[in-house]
Design an enzyme around this catalytic site. Structure first.
Site, PDB file in Angstrom:
ATOM      1  N   GLU A  84       0.774  -1.118  -0.147  1.00 46.40           N
ATOM      2  CA  GLU A  84       0.054  -0.183  -0.080  1.00 46.40           C
ATOM      3  C   GLU A  84       0.608   1.290   0.021  1.00 46.40           C
ATOM      4  O   GLU A  84       0.370   2.196  -1.202  1.00 46.40           O
ATOM      5  CB  GLU A  84      -0.850  -0.075   1.340  1.00 46.40           C
ATOM      6  CG  GLU A  84      -1.868  -1.306   1.215  1.00 46.40           C
ATOM      7  CD  GLU A  84      -1.189  -2.404   2.118  1.00 46.40           C
ATOM      8  OE1 GLU A  84       0.227  -2.981   2.460  1.00 46.40           O
ATOM      9  OE2 GLU A  84      -2.064  -2.600   3.502  1.00 46.40           O
ATOM     10  N   CYS A 116      -2.903  -3.290   6.893  1.00 43.77           N
ATOM     11  CA  CYS A 116      -2.211  -3.589   9.042  1.00 43.77           C
ATOM     12  C   CYS A 116      -2.536  -2.260   9.040  1.00 43.77           C
ATOM     13  O   CYS A 116      -3.017  -0.826   8.641  1.00 43.77           O
ATOM     14  CB  CYS A 116      -0.835  -3.756   9.060  1.00 43.77           C
ATOM     15  SG  CYS A 116      -0.029  -2.792   8.812  1.00 43.77           S
ATOM     16  N   CYS A 119      -0.607   0.911   8.508  1.00 48.32           N
ATOM     17  CA  CYS A 119      -0.932   1.318   6.850  1.00 48.32           C
ATOM     18  C   CYS A 119      -2.200   1.742   6.504  1.00 48.32           C
ATOM     19  O   CYS A 119      -2.456   2.731   5.954  1.00 48.32           O
ATOM     20  CB  CYS A 119      -0.699   0.001   5.478  1.00 48.32           C
ATOM     21  SG  CYS A 119       0.632  -1.156   4.983  1.00 48.32           S
ATOM     22  N   HIS A 299     -39.388  -6.049   5.785  1.00 47.30           N
ATOM     23  CA  HIS A 299     -38.672  -5.501   4.137  1.00 47.30           C
ATOM     24  C   HIS A 299     -38.658  -3.503   4.812  1.00 47.30           C
ATOM     25  O   HIS A 299     -39.357  -3.542   5.074  1.00 47.30           O
ATOM     26  CB  HIS A 299     -40.025  -6.140   3.297  1.00 47.30           C
ATOM     27  CG  HIS A 299     -39.219  -7.420   2.979  1.00 47.30           C
ATOM     28  ND1 HIS A 299     -40.065  -7.934   2.158  1.00 47.30           N
ATOM     29  CD2 HIS A 299     -38.750  -8.376   3.515  1.00 47.30           C
ATOM     30  CE1 HIS A 299     -40.062  -9.172   2.093  1.00 47.30           C
ATOM     31  NE2 HIS A 299     -39.014  -9.733   3.138  1.00 47.30           N
ATOM     32  N   CYS A 327     -42.474  -7.693  -2.635  1.00 46.37           N
ATOM     33  CA  CYS A 327     -43.219  -8.892  -2.503  1.00 46.37           C
ATOM     34  C   CYS A 327     -44.562  -8.727  -2.582  1.00 46.37           C
ATOM     35  O   CYS A 327     -45.295  -7.987  -2.440  1.00 46.37           O
ATOM     36  CB  CYS A 327     -42.336 -10.149  -1.261  1.00 46.37           C
ATOM     37  SG  CYS A 327     -42.677  -9.344   0.290  1.00 46.37           S
ATOM     38  N   CYS A 330     -45.748  -7.583   1.105  1.00 51.98           N
ATOM     39  CA  CYS A 330     -45.470  -5.763   0.922  1.00 51.98           C
ATOM     40  C   CYS A 330     -46.960  -4.693  -0.029  1.00 51.98           C
ATOM     41  O   CYS A 330     -46.888  -4.092   0.710  1.00 51.98           O
ATOM     42  CB  CYS A 330     -44.145  -5.465   1.599  1.00 51.98           C
ATOM     43  SG  CYS A 330     -42.681  -5.953   1.763  1.00 51.98           S
TER      44      CYS A 330
END
EC number: 3.5.4.38
Length: 440
Positions: A84, A116, A119, A299, A327, A330
């Site tokens: 990195e 890590c 980093c 939902h 659905c 709903c």
């Protein structure tokens, strides 16, 4: 399990990186071998013998509102410097020093190990120094995430604007196609790839969950004003009110993507989002929100109904953008809600139709039309409006290839459902109604 990786490095230079006059690190190559990829990117729970870190990167620049690929390649840790940091030194010298500071860049990393803690801290400082960058980090495996410092700095990455996620099959395939000398062969998933991804993903969600709780000091953090949603990397809390965190661009493009998904594994990534905008006739500012149903819980449509009921509103116009059509359950609850509130105008746009070939789901859609709810398929104007209101009003929406073609196909499919249930005339009548507040 303690992952095997190079130890921390000492003597990192001041920031901005590159101003420390360290030698410039270069990518090892543009492509890696199939054997290297399969060994080092395998998302195992215990990765024995994998001490090296590989970082596949892509840098794009925004040019005339379109992304243009500038660089791609592969870094590997070198001279006790992690991949990195090698990338950040290289990026500073080869990109930032060469191009205008007004340029906007998007950086995508595909990593064999997540950063890590040291980093991650350096990356946070780099992003804080350069506000014209956005960074997406996809990791095959999580490095030392039981360490509190690592967890804290991963959170800091997210808070600084980086997107951090585990690599799913979609990312492995993309990485294989762009960064591996594949000889024209397709990527073949290894055993337990998806199982291991779900494990890595759940661990990362657990670590990053606190990063997304953002409650202003003047607001009450009660359940009534906090809406649960998910994003990349998954769980996020949004506060209703003046300030609302937008959907990330990556989230929007992956979740509202309206084309057919060929691989079953990708369906696990397609979440049921509901973005709503509520306009009142008294001239007040529109109310906006975004909801997502959790697995095994209510939902998004039901969460939406609970939210609207709590407001006790009458004459309002509500526009909803859904990733999936409702659905049956709903749909019936939405229809009942609308019948009890004849003055309310509700328009639902959906990106995709959910189990549209099954009769119960078709019947649920019919109940919506019969109640007076306008149901339609999202096309370019709706995707653009959704982007502007819930993603990024400062950037234009870039349509993906085939968006309008697929929208028209889905619209034809929805129209055939109306016709098969004998509702086309009824829907046309609703569409011709004058929608708005009573004329004085």
């Amino acid at each position: 399990m303690q992952p095997q990786r190079l130890g921390p490095r000492a003597g990192m230079g001041p920031f901005c990186l590159g101003c420390s006059h360290r030698k410039c690190y270069s990518p090892i190559r543009n492509l890696i071998s199939q054997e290297t990829f399969k060994f080092h990117f395998k998302n195992l729970g215990y990765a024995k013998g994998r001490k090296d870190t590989f970082l596949c990167y892509e840098v794009t620049r925004k040019d005339c509102d379109s992304p243009v690929s500038l660089h791609h390649g592969v870094f590997k840790n070198k001279d006790n410097i992690h991949a990195e940091i090698c990338f950040l030194y290289w990026f500073h010298d080869k990109v930032l020093k060469v191009l205008s500071p007004r340029e906007e860049f998007k950086i995508t990393w595909y990593m064999s190990w997540s950063p890590c803690f040291e980093c991650a801290e350096q990356i946070v400082r780099f992003l804080a120094t350069h506000h014209n960058l956005s960074l997406d980090i996809f990791s095959s495996r999580l490095y030392n995430v039981q360490d509190p410092e690592t967890q804290q700095n991963l959170c800091r990455l997210v808070q600084e604007g980086a997107q951090v996620a585990a690599m799913d099959l979609y990312e492995f395939k993309k990485c294989w196609k762009k960064f591996v000398d594949n000889g024209g062969r397709r990527f073949r998933p290894w055993k337990r790839l998806l199982t291991n991804f779900r494990y890595q993903d759940s661990k990362l969600q657990e670590i990053l969950r606190p990063c997304y709780i953002s409650v202003p000091s003047s607001s009450s953090s009660t359940l009534s004003n906090i809406c649960l949603t998910k994003g990349l990397p998954e769980t996020r809390f949004w506060v209703e009110g003046r300030r609302m965190d937008p959907l990330s661009e990556e989230e929007f493009y992956s979740q509202f993507y309206n084309q057919r998904v060929k691989h079953l594994c990708y369906y696990h990534r397609m979440k049921p989002y509901l973005c709503y905008q509520l306009e009142q006739f008294n001239g007040q500012a529109p109310l906006k929100g975004c909801l997502l149903s959790e697995k095994g819980k209510q939902h998004a449509e039901i969460l939406f109904l609970d939210k609207i009921r709590s407001m006790e509103l009458s004459q309002v116009t509500i526009t909803c953008y859904l990733t999936w059509s409702p659905c049956p359950n709903c749909a019936w609850q939405l229809a009942a809600f609308k019948r009890d509130r004849p003055d309310l105008i509700l328009h639902i746009y959906t990106s995709r139709l959910y189990f549209h070939w099954k009769r119960p789901f078709q019947k649920g859609l019919c109940s919506l039309w019969q109640s007076g709810i306008l149901v339609d398929v999202m096309d370019l104007p709706q995707f653009t409006d959704c982007w502007t209101n819930f993603v990024n009003p400062k950037r234009p929406f870039w349509p993906w290839k085939g968006l309008e073609i697929i929208s028209r196909r889905t619209q034809r499919r929805l129209r055939r459902i109306k016709e098969s249930w004998g509702l086309q005339d009824l829907v046309n009548d609703f569409g011709n109604l004058q929608l708005g507040p009573p004329m004085s």
